[in-house]
Write an enzyme that holds these catalytic residues in place. Structure first.
Site, PDB file in Angstrom:
ATOM      1  N   ASP A  64      41.475  97.452 -17.607  1.00  0.00           N
ATOM      2  CA  ASP A  64      40.214  98.146 -17.351  1.00  0.00           C
ATOM      3  C   ASP A  64      39.651  98.560 -18.701  1.00  0.00           C
ATOM      4  OD1 ASP A  64      38.102  99.745 -16.710  1.00  0.00           O
ATOM      5  OD2 ASP A  64      39.234 101.120 -15.420  1.00  0.00           O
ATOM      6  N   ASN A  92      32.879  89.666 -23.715  1.00  0.00           N
ATOM      7  CA  ASN A  92      31.960  89.219 -22.676  1.00  0.00           C
ATOM      8  C   ASN A  92      31.902  90.156 -21.475  1.00  0.00           C
ATOM      9  OD1 ASN A  92      30.484  87.125 -20.940  1.00  0.00           O
ATOM     10  ND2 ASN A  92      32.429  87.332 -19.846  1.00  0.00           N
ATOM     11  N   TYR A 157      21.819  99.316 -18.817  1.00  0.00           N
ATOM     12  CA  TYR A 157      22.289  98.000 -19.274  1.00  0.00           C
ATOM     13  C   TYR A 157      21.570  97.572 -20.551  1.00  0.00           C
ATOM     14  CZ  TYR A 157      23.156  92.939 -19.172  1.00  0.00           C
ATOM     15  OH  TYR A 157      23.499  91.654 -19.496  1.00  0.00           O
ATOM     16  N   LYS A 161      23.216  97.026 -24.265  1.00  0.00           N
ATOM     17  CA  LYS A 161      23.167  95.728 -24.930  1.00  0.00           C
ATOM     18  C   LYS A 161      22.444  95.813 -26.276  1.00  0.00           C
ATOM     19  CE  LYS A 161      25.482  93.260 -21.995  1.00  0.00           C
ATOM     20  NZ  LYS A 161      26.790  92.673 -22.372  1.00  0.00           N
TER      21      LYS A 161
END
Length: 253
Positions: A64, A92, A157, A161
């Site tokens: 995790d 990734n 998100y 990123k």
């Protein structure tokens, strides 16, 4: 000679479409591959079995990555499996929930940031500490075109990123003297099973906007990762390689 002969690569999030494609392409180019997963153990195992059937070396490791200690254990387990070798890391693993920003809680924000950003920091730091003493290596983060082109419902998100891209540049600067190159790959919309049914309007708009006239394939991202990890990119570090079929080249006015 293949591009990655003699390399050992760790691919996080290798149970999903993009991670699976990256692991397979690395194996095809000669790398031994450790496939990380959190819950998709069966899918990662199928990919590892396929790599072995092709004559390659592969192992599946679970962790995790929202837990810093688990990130450290993952790097250690990879080097133990590979007899002390880890030359390539591909960060990734990520989550991408849809949540409108006005009602987003701090806990929901942290759950995305911890998985998509803090894990990149922790895995990179641990991998680089090993690579330093073993002749260097390459680290590639999977970012997103949403780092600079945010989408509704993806504030957490997109922010994570964008930070991943910034982290890679900072890491390229600080780890470069140790022979470690750090880059990002920023995909656009990548094909996955059921996407057209789940988001028909978005797919239609993407196809209308993309100069290449198609969705991305997981293999498109995998090829970019192979390139950045290979000697062909030996003088490339701190770079964000956009893999989006030209969508971000289109004017927005």
């Amino acid at each position: 000679m293949s591009l990655l002969d003699g390399r050992t690569a760790l691919v996080t999030g290798a149970g999903g479409g993009i991670g699976r494609a990256i692991a397979l392409r690395f194996a095809e180019e000669g790398a031994a591959v450790a496939l990380h997963c959190r819950t998709a153990f069966a899918a990662a195992g199928e990919t590892a079995a396929r790599i072995r059937d092709l004559g390659g070396e592969a192992v599946v490791l679970r962790a995790d990555l929202a837990d810093e200690d688990a990130c450290l254990r993952l790097i250690g387990e990879t080097t133990d499996w590979s007899d002390g070798r880890l030359t390539t890391l591909v960060n990734n693993a990520a989550v991408q929930p849809v949540q409108p920003l006005p009602g987003m809680t701090a806990a929901a924000w942290r759950s995305v940031v911890d998985t998509d950003l803090t894990s990149v920091f922790a895995c990179t730091q641990a991998a680089a500490a090993h690579m330093r003493g073993h002749g260097g290596g390459t680290i590639t983060h999977i970012a997103s075109i949403e780092a600079g082109h945010p989408a509704p419902g993806h504030a957490h998100y997109g922010a994570a990123k964008a930070a991943v891209v910034a982290h890679a540049r900072a890491a390229a600067l600080e780890y470069g003297p140790d022979g470690i190159r750090v880059n990002t790959v920023s995909p656009g919309l990548i094909q996955r099973e059921g996407l057209e049914r789940a988001w028909p309007d978005g797919v239609r708009r993407w196809l209308a906007a993309a100069p290449t006239g198609r969705l991305g394939r997981p293999e498109d991202v995998a090829d970019a990762c192979v390139f950045l990890a290979s000697p062909l990119a030996s003088w490339i570090t701190g770079h964000d390689l956009v893999v989006d079929g030209g969508v971000t080249a289109r004017p927005t006015w």
